[in-house]
Design an enzyme around this catalytic site. Structure first.
Site, PDB file in Angstrom:
ATOM      1  N   ASP A 434     -29.213  16.345 -51.067  1.00 16.83           N
ATOM      2  CA  ASP A 434     -29.157  17.083 -49.814  1.00 16.83           C
ATOM      3  C   ASP A 434     -27.678  17.128 -49.427  1.00 16.83           C
ATOM      4  OD1 ASP A 434     -29.985  18.201 -47.292  1.00 16.83           O
ATOM      5  OD2 ASP A 434     -29.537  16.243 -46.419  1.00 16.83           O
ATOM      6  N   ASP A 717     -40.864 -22.365 -78.280  1.00 11.73           N
ATOM      7  CA  ASP A 717     -41.560 -21.691 -77.172  1.00 11.73           C
ATOM      8  C   ASP A 717     -40.804 -21.861 -75.856  1.00 11.73           C
ATOM      9  OD1 ASP A 717     -43.895 -20.477 -75.739  1.00 11.73           O
ATOM     10  OD2 ASP A 717     -43.950 -22.479 -74.875  1.00 11.73           O
TER      11      ASP A 717
END
Length: 740
Positions: A434, A717
């Site tokens: 705009d 992990d």
């Protein structure tokens, strides 16, 4: 779990969540309770929010369920208004309130966001110390007492360390969650003891405990970005009350109260300056480090620093609604707006875990049954596979990066409402701006007043101001300011209304008047060739022209000009270097739009009403991701239709609450910075996923082949989980303004 949100909304703070699987366990378990709906769990803000039909169950059931899973939980308290000591004594009847501080009953703010204690004071930290001591004792016994005593010592160390883990595993199992990391650990440790690997089982328990502590520390670091925002507001304020100045908790301030702020102090609440003028460092809200001058009548934000003057401020918002609190709330709530990638991984992990468990069982059982292989060897490999398969690193890879990016952006005045917005912003290839108030300063000035059918400029200004008096549009405000400066009289107006994308109309002195665009005036048949030529000449100079007319007659022309922001051209250049095209969508005429676009190097589309902008955004979206930048009100349809709608404004309600994202400081260069941050977040996510899956893949193979064992499995992990979290934390230091 249903998305129905009927019933009373409750919120808790849940502690002990270190990864997305923790949040998933809580979400699933609580979602099964009767009367519970709309469950939201945010890891980084430690928030549990849900709707509860208290006819079917109370909050106590929710709290009990969360505690059974091994997490801490407490209601999120809200601050109460400050009460004078005398009133507090009368209210509570205890007679203990003899100081200026509010009584505990009247002020429930408990500093929820306070940093947690040292790691060794937590339950997980104590487990590390316990298992470490037990493991060291077992090694000592084995060294000093040869024979069967050593394995027994390791077995005892394993069992004692396993108890709290197994308790959490069984609690989750009773709540219908068999595939948890605690469950896998319990099976793996018990299996290792069964095949005689007691020493390795004890070591695995210890490494698991260490990994959980590291995950907790990393998650706490990730939360620091949000905590830092909360700490920007001072804990106390200097309140004027009945001729006295009292030091009171800032969290209890209410609208209408008066506070004093000395030089160097932070402002305790959003408010309006009554007395004093000086520089304010508003960087906590806008990210702008250069102080701005504020004086009487101007708004100020909580957390801003009065750099060089004492100020007297009227509070305009309660603590829970101040700008910092709303930013924190938006960042917290943004965690629930999950990215498509995150939702995919969440769905993937739901079938991945059972698959890994099935594969581990197959590895442990099939070789001995089918080929007569050694049972102990293959059970051991199956147990290692079980530990390797835990998806913790994978499921935390996305939310950790998203949370870090959100916190990093919020500190710099760049708000994105969730992972979905970040992912969409990273894919943007077109930006639509705009013009007024976005690419330009939003402070146009009247440059020309042309009289046509009236005797003076002042008369034109008076009539135009009467039509525009109720409008907040920047052009209307410019006309009103010029009319006031010219001493134009105030004329009463009736039936005033805005004409979207065209102008405004009102009834003044018994006649209908319009202040509108030349195109609308032409539609009404009041713009003759000479007047049109004069308007076009003004437009060719880059000015916006409005026409003052009544039915059948033009009264005058007003030309206004709004200069582009100083950084607008640089922002467009940065977007171009990033492969993003820029287009201006404006309601202005084509000549004015072309003049602005030529200066900035953008494309343009002119004479656009809100519905035209909406159609343009939809058309552009067919060519790839599009970001719309606007003011959040007139451009609302286009903002919603864009892949990402961004509102600009210095901490306003509109900027914070209307669009998908908000830029809190008036810098156009923050548009490419927002895209740059989103792209960095998505790169970080891809890196995290590659690390998590890569490590899993490598160690799944090595575990099946017998190259790596149980302790390497658990180390891989937890190590992967810590690695992806630490990688995500790098986003907290990422500077999206660096042009690279």
């Amino acid at each position: 779990m249903t998305n129905d949100t009927s019933g009373a909304v409750h919120e808790w703070r849940v502690t002990g969540m270190d990864c997305a699987s923790c949040a998933g366990r809580i979400r699933d378990a609580v979602g099964r309770l009767p009367g519970v709906s709309g469950v939201e769990v945010a890891i980084m803000s430690e928030r549990l929010k849900l709707s509860l039909d208290e006819g079917q169950g109370g909050p106590e059931a929710v709290e009990a369920t969360v505690r059974k899973l091994g997490f801490g939980i407490a209601p999120r308290a809200e601050a109460q208004p400050f009460v004078l000591p005398e009133a507090a004594e009368a209210a509570c009847g205890c007679g203990a309130c003899g100081t200026d501080a509010p009584h505990a009953h009247s002020h429930s703010h408990d500093h929820e966001a306070a940093e947690p204690g040292a790691w060794y004071r937590t339950a997980k930290g104590r487990l590390v110390l316990l298992t470490g001591v037990l493991l060291a004792c077992a090694w000592t016994v084995e060294a000093l007492v040869p024979g069967p005593v050593g394995p027994v010592a390791f077995a005892l160390a394993c069992l004692i360390g396993l108890v709290p883990i197994a308790r959490r595993a069984f609690a989750a199992l009773r709540l219908g969650q068999p595939f948890t990391i605690e469950g896998l650990m319990t099976v793996a440790a018990a299996g290792a003891l069964f095949i005689g690997a007691a020493e390795e089982a004890a070591l695995v328990i210890f490494l698991f405990a260490v990994g959980e502590v590291l995950e907790g520390v990393a998650a706490s670091r990730a939360r620091d970005g949000i905590r830092a925002l909360s700490r920007l507001v001072p804990e106390t304020a200097r309140l004027e009350q009945d001729g006295r100045t009292l030091e009171v908790p800032a969290a209890g301030l209410q609208p209408g109260q008066i506070v004093r702020v000395r030089p160097g102090e932070r402002i305790p609440a959003d408010g309006e300056i009554l007395e004093g003028q000086g520089g304010l460092d508003e960087s906590p809200v806008t990210g702008e480090s250069i102080p701005v001058t504020r004086g009487p009548g101007e708004a100020v934000f909580a957390g801003a620093v009065a750099t060089d003057a004492a100020l007297r401020i009227r509070v305009t918002r309660a603590a829970k609604d101040n700008t910092i609190a709303r930013i924190v709330r938006l960042v917290e709530e943004a965690e629930e707006a999950r990215a498509p990638t995150e939702r995919f991984i969440d769905r993937f992990s739901r079938w991945y875990m059972p698959l890994i468990v099935g594969l581990a069982v197959a590895v442990a059982v099939l070789p001995p049954l089918a080929a007569g292989a050694d049972w102990s060897t293959w059970i051991y490999r199956g147990l290692a596979l079980l530990l390797i398969g835990c998806p913790c690193a994978l499921v935390i890879s996305v939310p950790a990066a998203i949370a870090s990016a959100l916190a990093s952006g919020a500190r710099r005045g760049l708000l994105m409402k969730g992972g979905a917005v970040i992912e969409a912003a990273a894919a943007v290839r077109q930006v639509a701006f705009d013009k007024t108030g976005t690419l330009t300063r939003g402070r146009p000035e009247v440059t020309d007043v042309v009289t046509l059918s009236v005797e003076s400029e002042v008369r034109v200004l008076a009539l135009a101001a009467a039509v525009e008096r109720g409008s907040a549009h920047p052009l209307a405000q410019a006309i009103l300011a010029r009319a006031e400066a010219a001493g134009a009289p105030d004329l009463p107006a009736e039936a005033a209304r805005s004409l979207a994308g065209r102008g405004a109309e009102a009834r003044v002195e018994g006649e209908d008047l319009w202040v509108a665009s030349p195109s609308f005036a032409a539609e009404r048949g009041v713009l003759d060739a000479g007047t049109r030529a004069r308007a076009e000449a003004l437009e060719a100079e880059g000015k916006t022209v409005t026409v003052l007319f009544r039915e059948g007659r033009t009264l005058g022309l007003l030309a206004l000009r709004d200069e582009p922001r100083g950084d607008a051209a640089e922002a467009v250049r940065q977007l171009g270097r990033m492969g993003v095209s820029a287009t201006i969508l404006t309601g202005d005429n084509a000549r004015t739009a072309e003049a602005i676009a030529a200066r900035l190097g953008t494309g343009f589309r002119a004479q656009m009403r809100p519905d035209d902008k909406l159609a343009a955004i939809r058309e552009m979206a067919g060519q790839g991701g599009v970001m719309m930048i606007g003011d959040g009100i007139n451009d609302a349809p286009a903002l919603k239709a864009a892949s990402v709608g961004v509102a600009m404004g210095s901490g306003t309600d509109v900027a914070l609450e209307t669009a998908d994202a908000a830029i809190l400081r008036d810098r156009v260069t923050d548009v490419p910075a927002t895209i740059r941050l989103a792209r960095a977040a998505m790169r970080n996510i891809r890196q995290n996923i590659a690390v998590a899956l890569g490590l899993k893949g490598v160690f799944l193979v090595t575990s099946v082949l017998g190259i790596t064992g149980l302790w390497i499995a658990i180390l891989a992990d937890t190590g992967a989980t810590v690695l992806v979290t630490l990688n995500a934390l790098r986003l907290l230091r990422f500077d999206p303004e660096a042009r690279g």
